[in-house]
Design a protein around this motif. Structure first.
Motif, mmCIF file in Angstrom:
data_model
loop_
_atom_site.group_PDB
_atom_site.id
_atom_site.type_symbol
_atom_site.label_atom_id
_atom_site.label_comp_id
_atom_site.label_asym_id
_atom_site.label_seq_id
_atom_site.Cartn_x
_atom_site.Cartn_y
_atom_site.Cartn_z
ATOM 1 N N ALA A 55 0.878 -1.326 0.014
ATOM 2 C CA ALA A 55 -0.001 -0.126 -0.097
ATOM 3 C C ALA A 55 0.721 1.324 -0.222
ATOM 4 O O ALA A 55 1.934 1.132 0.572
ATOM 5 N N TRP A 56 0.303 2.479 -0.705
ATOM 6 C CA TRP A 56 1.012 3.749 -0.729
ATOM 7 C C TRP A 56 2.338 3.629 -1.395
ATOM 8 O O TRP A 56 3.011 4.605 -0.977
ATOM 9 N N SER A 57 2.881 2.534 -1.746
ATOM 10 C CA SER A 57 4.267 2.581 -2.503
ATOM 11 C C SER A 57 4.435 2.787 -3.857
ATOM 12 O O SER A 57 3.182 3.041 -4.414
ATOM 13 N N LEU A 58 5.518 3.129 -4.329
ATOM 14 C CA LEU A 58 5.694 3.309 -5.649
ATOM 15 C C LEU A 58 6.543 2.040 -6.126
ATOM 16 O O LEU A 58 7.434 1.592 -5.705
ATOM 17 N N GLY A 59 6.146 1.469 -7.305
ATOM 18 C CA GLY A 59 6.768 0.448 -7.971
ATOM 19 C C GLY A 59 7.128 0.861 -9.510
ATOM 20 O O GLY A 59 6.228 1.393 -10.352
ATOM 21 N N ILE A 60 8.309 0.502 -9.751
ATOM 22 C CA ILE A 60 8.739 1.074 -11.178
ATOM 23 C C ILE A 60 10.128 0.026 -11.523
ATOM 24 O O ILE A 60 10.752 -0.146 -10.838
ATOM 25 N N THR A 61 9.829 -0.012 -12.871
ATOM 26 C CA THR A 61 10.882 -0.701 -13.209
ATOM 27 C C THR A 61 11.500 0.073 -14.498
ATOM 28 O O THR A 61 10.649 0.273 -15.460
ATOM 29 N N ARG A 62 12.411 0.590 -14.573
ATOM 30 C CA ARG A 62 13.196 1.450 -15.495
ATOM 31 C C ARG A 62 14.378 1.626 -16.046
ATOM 32 O O ARG A 62 15.048 1.728 -14.957
ATOM 33 N N SER A 63 14.969 1.269 -16.937
ATOM 34 C CA SER A 63 16.543 1.419 -17.306
ATOM 35 C C SER A 63 16.561 2.920 -17.372
ATOM 36 O O SER A 63 15.649 3.774 -17.740
ATOM 37 N N PRO A 64 17.724 3.614 -16.917
ATOM 38 C CA PRO A 64 17.929 5.074 -16.657
ATOM 39 C C PRO A 64 17.903 5.659 -18.178
ATOM 40 O O PRO A 64 18.424 5.035 -19.097
ATOM 41 N N LEU A 65 17.372 6.734 -18.272
ATOM 42 C CA LEU A 65 17.334 7.429 -19.606
ATOM 43 C C LEU A 65 18.465 7.900 -19.830
ATOM 44 O O LEU A 65 19.352 8.769 -18.900
ATOM 45 N N LYS A 66 19.149 7.821 -21.090
ATOM 46 C CA LYS A 66 20.425 8.350 -21.276
ATOM 47 C C LYS A 66 20.243 9.414 -22.251
ATOM 48 O O LYS A 66 19.214 9.216 -23.309
ATOM 49 N N ILE A 67 20.895 10.667 -22.264
ATOM 50 C CA ILE A 67 20.792 11.571 -23.387
ATOM 51 C C ILE A 67 22.236 11.755 -23.929
ATOM 52 O O ILE A 67 23.397 12.032 -23.179
ATOM 53 N N PHE A 68 22.196 12.092 -25.373
ATOM 54 C CA PHE A 68 23.482 12.108 -26.148
ATOM 55 C C PHE A 68 23.524 13.438 -26.599
ATOM 56 O O PHE A 68 22.696 13.548 -27.663
ATOM 57 N N THR A 69 23.892 14.476 -26.168
ATOM 58 C CA THR A 69 23.750 15.545 -26.511
ATOM 59 C C THR A 69 24.305 16.005 -27.977
ATOM 60 O O THR A 69 25.337 15.293 -28.261
ATOM 61 N N ASP A 70 23.509 16.669 -28.755
ATOM 62 C CA ASP A 70 23.858 17.101 -30.283
ATOM 63 C C ASP A 70 23.992 15.725 -31.036
ATOM 64 O O ASP A 70 24.859 15.588 -32.176
#
Ligand code: UD1
Ligand code: CA
Length: 425
Positions: free
Chosen positions: A403-418
């Motif tokens: 109850a009242w928790s967050l469940g999340i599976t997600r590989s970190p978002l990578k950003i390659f500038t330009d």
């Protein structure tokens, strides 16, 4: 007085062009025979289904769905009179009323049968046949009357003179019989006719000869005895039934935005002020509450219970689930074998993965009150999301979430500038 029914369902149904017996073809997931059995249930205390072609399949269906129905084998099939005579052994000592119906007329309504039986009783009738008027009576048995308008006999199309063929009053194929007085007829019928069959219709002339009280009940709405002989008829019957269901719902306070593109089974209850948007398809048995918004393009597959103020949006499919009040399943989701609490919000593209194709086991997904599910979540059942928990977008839920928790599976978002600029250079 006891009322029992005999339902004729032994015929082949050649024109269906099918491996499946005709009476097991379905409208909204329910076999044609089921419609007839549901219609007489509540009026009769016992039902006999005469089976022949694909007898085993029809028997299995009857056995597993109707406790007060028995099947009786007719083999070979020598006509409708022969079919009814198959029940004579079972009904040897029976003295009550017998209703005879056909298993391929799914549009017949219970209130019509109730009125028909009432008519039979009020007239102290021994035999009552249901008739109706068709502008084009081709293929039906014609009701032939005496000059004083009382019944004389029924003549089948193939045996009729051109004068008789012009008669527009036809035999609907539904009868009410005082069994004690009629059962003797079945040992006296002959097959001396164009088709070489024992015709049930001959009991009219038989009854007249025995000075019994024989009457016809004229059915006003001839749609109700529409019989299924082909796939074209099946589609026509579905349309007629749907129109009846939708009109009934609208009369009772449900908005159907576009009746031409909406399909709702007769076993679906819907509460007041619910709006059904176009291209929605609802089959099987369901209960939908008040003030809901369903569709456009929603698909409910049966066993669905929806409470009040629920929204099931576009391209949402729901099967065998309970969805409690004020819950939203807005877009592109599949909810199967699930229980959703009150005030649950389901993000677009959420799937309850309820089926394991290896073990063939279906499992349940539970979401308690106030759960919020992010878009594109897969809940791998069996799994429970406890009260108030949140699930991040794109999560695969394989464990229960407290109850009242967050469940999340997600590989970190990578950003390659330009990155794009470099590629284009
Ligand atoms: C029958 C009537 C006709 C009536 C019409 C209404 C007779 C002789 N004719 O004609 O007057 O207008 O219904 O729809 O009754 N069946 C069996 N065993 C058999 C033969 C038939 O169980 O040996 C069943 C069929 O599966 C079907 C029903 O009886 O459910 C009616 O038989 P069908 O051959 O379709 O009769 P119709 O020619 O339509
Ligand atoms: Ca027929």
């Amino acid at each position: 007085m006891s009322i029992k029914s005999i339902i004729l369902a032994a015929g082949k149904g050649t024109r269906m062009k099918s491996e499946k017996p005709k009476v097991l073809h379905e409208i909204y997931g329910k076999p044609l025979l089921g419609y007839v059995l549901d219609c007489v249930n509540g009026i009769t205390d016992e039902n006999f289904v005469i089976v022949g072609h694909h007898a085993q399949e029809v028997e299995d269906y009857v056995k597993s769905n109707y406790k007060n129905a028995k099947t009786i084998l007719q083999s070979p099939q020598l006509g409708t009179g022969h079919a009814v005579s198959m029940a004579c052994d079972e009904l040897k000592n029976y003295e009550g009323l017998i209703l005879v119906l056909c298993g391929d007329t799914p549009l017949i309504q219970q209130e019509t049968i109730a009125k028909f039986v009432e008519f039979h009783k009020q007239n102290n009738s021994d035999i009552t046949v249901m008739s109706t008027i068709f502008e084009n009576p081709t293929n039906y048995g014609r009701i032939i009357r005496e000059p004083d308008n009382t019944l004389k006999c029924i003549v089948e199309e193939k045996d009729a003179t051109s004068e008789q063929k012009a008669v527009k009053e036809v035999n609907a194929g539904i009868y009410c019989l005082n069994w004690g007085k009629i059962k003797q007829a079945f040992s006296e019928l002959t097959s001396n006719n164009a088709q070489g069959e024992y015709y049930l219709t001959d009991i009219i002339a038989w009854g007249k000869k025995k000075a019994l009280n024989v009457n016809a009940y004229i059915l006003e709405n001839n749609e109700e005895i529409f019989g299924i002989n082909s796939r074209i008829n099946l589609a026509q019957a579905t349309k007629i039934l749907t129109k009846r269901v939708l009109n009934n719902l609208m009369t009772n306070g449900v908005t159907i935005v576009d009746p031409d593109s909406t399909w709702i089974s007769p076993d679906t209850e819907i509460g007041q002020d619910t709006i059904i948007y176009p291209s929605t398809y609802i089959e099987g048995k369901n209960k939908i509450g008040k003030n809901c918004k369903i569709g456009p393009c929603a698909h409910l597959r049966g066993g669905v219970e929806v409470w009040d103020n629920v929204k099931l949006g576009n391209f949402v499919e729901v099967k065998k689930s309970v969805i409690k009040s004020n819950t939203n399943v807005g877009h592109l989701s599949y909810i199967g074998d699930s229980e959703l609490g009150n005030h649950v919000n389901i993000g677009a593209g959420t799937i309850t993965a309820n089926y394991d194709p290896l073990s063939k086991v279906k499992s349940k997904t539970t979401m308690k009150d106030n759960v919020k599910i992010g878009s594109n979540t897969v809940l791998v059942a069996p799994v429970t999301v406890e009260e108030g928990a949140n699930i991040g977008a794109g999560t695969i839920v394989t464990k229960d979430i407290p109850a009242w928790s967050l469940g999340i599976t997600r590989s970190p978002l990578k950003i390659f500038t330009d990155w794009v600029k470099d590629k284009l250079r």
